[in-house]
Enzyme design. Structure first.
Site, PDB file in Angstrom:
ATOM      1  N   HIS A 176      -4.879   1.974   7.475  1.00 17.28           N
ATOM      2  CA  HIS A 176      -3.487   2.451   7.548  1.00 17.28           C
ATOM      3  C   HIS A 176      -3.218   3.483   6.438  1.00 17.28           C
ATOM      4  CE1 HIS A 176       1.027   1.620   8.009  1.00 17.28           C
ATOM      5  NE2 HIS A 176       0.945   2.335   6.906  1.00 17.28           N
ATOM      6  N   GLU A 177      -3.613   3.145   5.206  1.00 16.44           N
ATOM      7  CA  GLU A 177      -3.320   4.047   4.082  1.00 16.44           C
ATOM      8  C   GLU A 177      -4.095   5.359   4.199  1.00 16.44           C
ATOM      9  OE1 GLU A 177      -0.792   3.439   2.468  1.00 16.44           O
ATOM     10  OE2 GLU A 177      -0.626   1.337   3.028  1.00 16.44           O
ATOM     11  N   HIS A 224      -2.728   7.976   6.478  1.00 16.50           N
ATOM     12  CA  HIS A 224      -1.645   8.795   5.917  1.00 16.50           C
ATOM     13  C   HIS A 224      -2.174  10.119   5.368  1.00 16.50           C
ATOM     14  CE1 HIS A 224       2.062   6.471   6.093  1.00 16.50           C
ATOM     15  NE2 HIS A 224       1.456   5.396   5.666  1.00 16.50           N
ATOM     16  N   GLY A 284       0.837  -1.181   0.000  1.00 21.93           N
ATOM     17  CA  GLY A 284       0.000   0.000   0.000  1.00 21.93           C
ATOM     18  C   GLY A 284       0.877   1.237   0.000  1.00 21.93           C
ATOM     19  N   GLN A 317       2.985  10.083   1.073  1.00 21.00           N
ATOM     20  CA  GLN A 317       4.287   9.419   1.251  1.00 21.00           C
ATOM     21  C   GLN A 317       5.251   9.734   0.116  1.00 21.00           C
ATOM     22  OE1 GLN A 317       2.371   5.383   2.166  1.00 21.00           O
ATOM     23  NE2 GLN A 317       4.219   5.302   3.378  1.00 21.00           N
ATOM     24  N   CYS A 339       5.542   0.203   7.933  1.00 19.35           N
ATOM     25  CA  CYS A 339       5.211   1.284   7.012  1.00 19.35           C
ATOM     26  C   CYS A 339       6.469   1.680   6.247  1.00 19.35           C
ATOM     27  CB  CYS A 339       4.689   2.480   7.823  1.00 19.35           C
ATOM     28  SG  CYS A 339       4.285   3.921   6.836  1.00 19.35           S
ATOM     29  N   LEU A 340       6.300   1.935   4.965  1.00 20.50           N
ATOM     30  CA  LEU A 340       7.461   2.320   4.148  1.00 20.50           C
ATOM     31  C   LEU A 340       8.052   3.651   4.609  1.00 20.50           C
ATOM     32  CD1 LEU A 340       6.071   1.303   0.641  1.00 20.50           C
ATOM     33  CD2 LEU A 340       7.778   0.090   2.002  1.00 20.50           C
TER      34      LEU A 340
HETATM   35 NI    NI Z   1       2.332   3.541   5.809  1.00 22.22          NI
END
Ligand code: NI
Length: 186
Positions: free
Chosen positions: A146-147, A150, A47, A52, A104-105
């Protein structure tokens, strides 16, 4: 297409106020989404949100691979194809929550136990402007929450209740190998 740089926790781009997309078919949105998908697969992740990659627009992409699914294909908890979700709105269905390890990235190398609603409904529009209206359960519901967090400047560590569960993924997984269910980072 291009692989974009992913902002890490502490970078202000992750907290920029986001704007809804007025025309999902606009060329700059097509380009953004194509680049987000390429960046997500390259990371590799499951995701990614526009914030991000330093773009303050309400766009997320995600999928649920078979190995992470919590139900049969075609059900709310089942594997999900790559989904582009624009201007998303999430509504919890019930009060029930689950806690699972997330990653998370934008927080590379870490993981922690995050409570999320077990079942949600999400709506939004797709890349052709088509309405999306789905019920999600389990891991599918977790990825979407989660996404979409963001887009409101919220990273998963802000949702952790017991900070003793937060740590370097290498260390935490040593203890909780069986419970590992990460978002984004593979
Ligand atoms: Ni994330």
């Amino acid at each position: 297409m291009a692989i974009l740089k992913i902002a890490r926790m502490g970078h202000p781009a992750l907290r920029w106020p986001t704007e809804p997309v007025s025309d999902p078919t606009a060329p700059e949105i097509r380009r953004l989404v194509a680049d987000m998908i390429e960046t997500m697969y390259d990371a590799p992740g499951i995701g990614l949100a526009a914030t991000q990659v330093h773009v303050p627009k309400r766009v997320v992409v995600f999928y649920v691979p078979e190995r992470r699914a919590d139900g049969a294909a075609g059900t709310a908890g089942g594997a999900q194809p790559l989904t582009v979700l624009i201007n998303p709105v999430i509504e919890p269905l019930g009060e029930e929550t689950d806690s699972m390890l997330e990653a998370c990235l934008s927080v590379p190398g870490f993981t922690g136990l995050v409570p999320r609603f077990r079942r949600v409904r999400y709506t939004g529009i797709g890349l052709e402007g088509e309405p999306i209206d789905r019920v999600a359960e389990g891991f599918h519901a977790r990825v979407v929450q989660h996404e979409c967090d963001h887009l409101d400047g919220i990273l998963y560590p802000m949702r952790i209740v017991d900070m003793s569960t937060f740590g370097f993924a290498e260390e935490v997984h040593r203890e909780h190998a069986a419970a590992a269910s990460e978002i984004e980072a593979e």
